[in-house]
Design an enzyme around this catalytic site. Structure first.
Site, short mmCIF file in Angstrom:
data_model
loop_
_atom_site.label_atom_id
_atom_site.label_comp_id
_atom_site.label_asym_id
_atom_site.label_seq_id
_atom_site.Cartn_x
_atom_site.Cartn_y
_atom_site.Cartn_z
N ASP A 1 1.18 0.90 -7.94
CA ASP A 1 0.03 0.05 -7.60
C ASP A 1 -1.01 0.17 -8.70
O ASP A 1 -1.12 1.22 -9.34
CB ASP A 1 -0.58 0.47 -6.26
CG ASP A 1 -1.50 -0.61 -5.71
OD1 ASP A 1 -0.99 -1.58 -5.13
OD2 ASP A 1 -2.73 -0.49 -5.87
N ARG B 1 5.30 -8.96 -7.06
CA ARG B 1 5.39 -8.27 -5.76
C ARG B 1 6.76 -8.49 -5.12
O ARG B 1 6.85 -8.72 -3.91
CB ARG B 1 4.28 -8.75 -4.81
CG ARG B 1 2.88 -8.65 -5.38
CD ARG B 1 2.38 -7.25 -5.52
NE ARG B 1 2.06 -6.61 -4.26
CZ ARG B 1 0.85 -6.58 -3.71
NH1 ARG B 1 -0.15 -7.15 -4.30
NH2 ARG B 1 0.65 -5.94 -2.58
N ARG C 1 9.17 2.39 4.68
CA ARG C 1 7.75 2.61 4.97
C ARG C 1 7.50 3.13 6.38
O ARG C 1 6.46 3.74 6.63
CB ARG C 1 6.99 1.29 4.77
CG ARG C 1 6.48 1.06 3.37
CD ARG C 1 5.23 1.87 3.07
NE ARG C 1 4.02 1.17 3.53
CZ ARG C 1 3.28 1.56 4.56
NH1 ARG C 1 3.61 2.63 5.23
NH2 ARG C 1 2.22 0.88 4.89
N TYR D 1 -12.75 -2.73 -7.92
CA TYR D 1 -12.35 -1.89 -6.78
C TYR D 1 -13.15 -0.59 -6.75
O TYR D 1 -13.57 -0.12 -5.69
CB TYR D 1 -10.85 -1.57 -6.83
CG TYR D 1 -10.00 -2.70 -6.27
CD1 TYR D 1 -9.84 -2.87 -4.89
CD2 TYR D 1 -9.34 -3.59 -7.10
CE1 TYR D 1 -9.07 -3.91 -4.38
CE2 TYR D 1 -8.57 -4.63 -6.60
CZ TYR D 1 -8.44 -4.78 -5.24
OH TYR D 1 -7.69 -5.81 -4.73
N ARG E 1 6.46 -5.67 1.67
CA ARG E 1 6.59 -5.73 3.13
C ARG E 1 7.40 -6.89 3.67
O ARG E 1 7.80 -6.87 4.82
CB ARG E 1 5.20 -5.73 3.77
CG ARG E 1 4.56 -4.36 3.76
CD ARG E 1 3.12 -4.45 4.15
NE ARG E 1 2.44 -5.35 3.21
CZ ARG E 1 1.16 -5.66 3.27
NH1 ARG E 1 0.42 -5.15 4.23
NH2 ARG E 1 0.61 -6.45 2.38
O1 CP3 Z 1 5.47 -6.32 -7.81
C1 CP3 Z 1 6.04 -5.31 -7.34
O2 CP3 Z 1 7.05 -5.38 -6.61
C2 CP3 Z 1 5.54 -3.95 -7.77
C3 CP3 Z 1 4.57 -3.34 -6.96
C4 CP3 Z 1 3.11 -3.73 -6.91
C5 CP3 Z 1 2.30 -3.36 -5.80
N1 CP3 Z 1 1.00 -3.67 -6.10
C6 CP3 Z 1 2.80 -2.73 -4.57
C7 CP3 Z 1 2.00 -2.79 -3.33
C8 CP3 Z 1 2.27 -4.34 -7.85
C9 CP3 Z 1 2.61 -4.97 -9.19
C10 CP3 Z 1 0.93 -4.28 -7.31
C11 CP3 Z 1 -0.24 -4.77 -8.04
C12 CP3 Z 1 -1.53 -4.86 -7.31
N2 CP3 Z 1 -2.07 -3.98 -6.40
C13 CP3 Z 1 -2.50 -5.87 -7.53
C14 CP3 Z 1 -2.37 -6.99 -8.51
C15 CP3 Z 1 -1.35 -7.95 -8.07
C16 CP3 Z 1 -1.87 -9.23 -7.55
O3 CP3 Z 1 -1.34 -9.64 -6.51
O4 CP3 Z 1 -2.71 -9.87 -8.19
C17 CP3 Z 1 -3.60 -5.62 -6.69
C18 CP3 Z 1 -4.85 -6.45 -6.59
C19 CP3 Z 1 -3.32 -4.41 -6.00
C20 CP3 Z 1 -4.18 -3.72 -5.04
C21 CP3 Z 1 -3.58 -3.66 -3.70
N3 CP3 Z 1 -2.51 -2.87 -3.34
C22 CP3 Z 1 -3.97 -4.37 -2.56
C23 CP3 Z 1 -5.11 -5.39 -2.53
C24 CP3 Z 1 -3.15 -3.98 -1.52
C25 CP3 Z 1 -3.27 -4.34 -0.06
C26 CP3 Z 1 -2.97 -5.74 0.22
C27 CP3 Z 1 -1.49 -5.93 0.28
O5 CP3 Z 1 -1.00 -6.92 -0.31
O6 CP3 Z 1 -0.85 -5.16 0.97
C28 CP3 Z 1 -2.19 -3.08 -2.04
C29 CP3 Z 1 -1.06 -2.44 -1.33
C30 CP3 Z 1 0.31 -2.65 -1.87
N4 CP3 Z 1 0.65 -2.60 -3.20
C31 CP3 Z 1 1.49 -2.88 -1.12
C32 CP3 Z 1 2.55 -2.95 -2.02
C33 CP3 Z 1 4.02 -3.11 -1.71
C34 CP3 Z 1 1.59 -2.94 0.40
C35 CP3 Z 1 1.55 -1.56 0.91
C36 CP3 Z 1 2.24 -1.35 2.24
O7 CP3 Z 1 3.43 -1.03 2.24
O8 CP3 Z 1 1.54 -1.46 3.27
#
Ligand code: CP3
Length: 361
Positions: free
Chosen positions: A91, A42, A55, A169, A46
């Protein structure tokens, strides 16, 4: 036919020589490196002001769907942190949207999937796997954009979710702590469960192949919540599907499998054919690696506690130094956090972590 391990076959010929010789790919093969490669799960998100600025004018999904912007966000994070890999901005849940499930990200609540899957009949509404992968073609386009904008010595990592995490999910309709609906589904409707996971893996394979064809030089499976299952349930309900996914991924690139709180499942990930096992911060890195057979057998990735990036600089750097010392010169280590960067993180702390590993601070 099982996919040959990355270390047992030649690297993908279409990759530039400097990508094949990169710190990341050398470490994933278990070869010696001048210093360990480092990147952060990640790493774009944010916690970065530049990401927040992008964003401000658009929803998260809009950003994901726009390949050019997604590539720009990926590249921005790689350049700001000077990490040794770029992970495409996307994502894990996008493939569920491709399968026809309405997906939204609600501020504060995380992802929401309309029409959660609860019965065998619900599965009939899913799009065909090839159509689902094709609907997500913008992710491969973003990979191509990142490859084009990056020095080839920095590999691009493609990714997808693991079958359990994606199914959870789709069944829960969003994030979950106890996975009650998921457990009820798999215990009471095992045939439908296996059919769902087959359908997910059938969709993920062409989705992953497209990312690799677009130039992804490594591939990570985020089976983030798999650790919620016992070993017995994992073997019965998920392992064959994870193994089929890994076996079907392209040869000549390393496959990383990561899950949080999954210490009891790591041998399974290894036996499914993962080249690199992602360890979270709950594992003692070296002891766990030895348990898995050490450098000779498999590479590992991890595992600094992401919470340490919130600590005073001196404590953070001391912890990084301890990790570097503990691993020493064992080949086959990819330095990373044990889970994703927290959104409360100060970007300068993330940079300080990376610089310490790179030996420039
Ligand atoms: O790593 C990176 O920089 C690449 C991008 C990436 C995102 N999601 C962007 C994202 C990756 C590799 C993921 C994977 C992901 N998504 C996982 C597995 C990773 C882990 O931490 O185990 C999961 C469970 C998700 C599902 C998901 N997407 C959730 C639960 C959420 C909301 C919670 C949160 O952390 O915001 C997201 C949204 C998300 N995915 C954001 C980003 C940058 C935030 C979105 C925003 O801008 O509001």
């Amino acid at each position: 036919m099982a996919r040959r391990r990355y270390r047992d076959c030649p690297p993908r010929a279409t990759l530039p020589a400097s990508t094949r010789d990169s710190l990341l790919l050398r470490a994933c093969r278990g070869k010696t490196v001048v210093r360990p490669p480092v990147w952060l799960m990640r790493q774009a998100g944010r916690y970065m002001a530049s990401y927040q600025a992008i964003r401000r004018d658009r929803a998260f999904l809009e950003l994901c769907h726009d390949s050019e912007l997604a590539a720009a966000v990926t590249l921005d994070a790689q350049r700001r942190l000077e990490v040794d890999a770029a992970i495409v901005f996307a994502d894990i849940l996008l493939i569920l949207e491709g399968l026809g499930l309405p997906l939204d990200y609600v501020a504060g609540d995380g992802p929401v999937l309309g029409r959660p899957l609860r019965s065998e009949a619900d599965l009939d509404t899913l799009a065909e796997p090839a159509a689902a992968a094709a609907a997500c073609g913008y992710v491969a386009d973003a990979v191509a954009g990142v490859v084009a904008g990056l020095d080839p010595s920095v590999p691009v990592i493609g990714f997808c979710g693991g079958p359990f995490t994606l199914a959870s999910y789709a069944i829960e309709g969003g994030a979950s702590r106890q996975f009650a609906a998921t457990r009820r589904f798999l215990y009471h409707q095992p045939a439908a469960w296996h059919r769902l996971l087959d359908h997910l893996v059938d969709s993920l394979l062409p989705y992953a192949a497209a990312q690799v064809a677009a130039g992804a030089a490594a591939f990570q499976v985020f089976e983030s919540w798999g650790g919620a299952l016992t070993v017995g349930d994992w073997d019965e309900f998920v392992q064959p599907h994870l193994a089929r996914l890994v076996a079907g991924l392209p040869e000549g690139i390393p496959v990383i499998v990561f899950a949080a709180h999954a210490g009891h499942l790591l041998e399974r990930f290894r036996d499914a054919g993962a080249d690199v096992i992602g360890l979270d911060a709950s594992c003692d890195l070296v002891a766990t690696w030895d348990r898995l057979g050490g450098s000779e057998r498999v590479a590992v990735m991890g595992n600094l506690d992401p919470g340490l990036l919130l600590a005073p600089r001196a404590r953070l750097l001391a912890a990084v130094d301890r990790l570097l010392e503990e691993v020493g010169d064992r080949p086959g280590w990819v330095c990373n956090l044990g889970h994703g960067v927290l959104k409360e993180t100060d970007e300068a702390q993330a940079r300080a972590f990376v610089e310490r590993v790179r030996g420039v601070a």
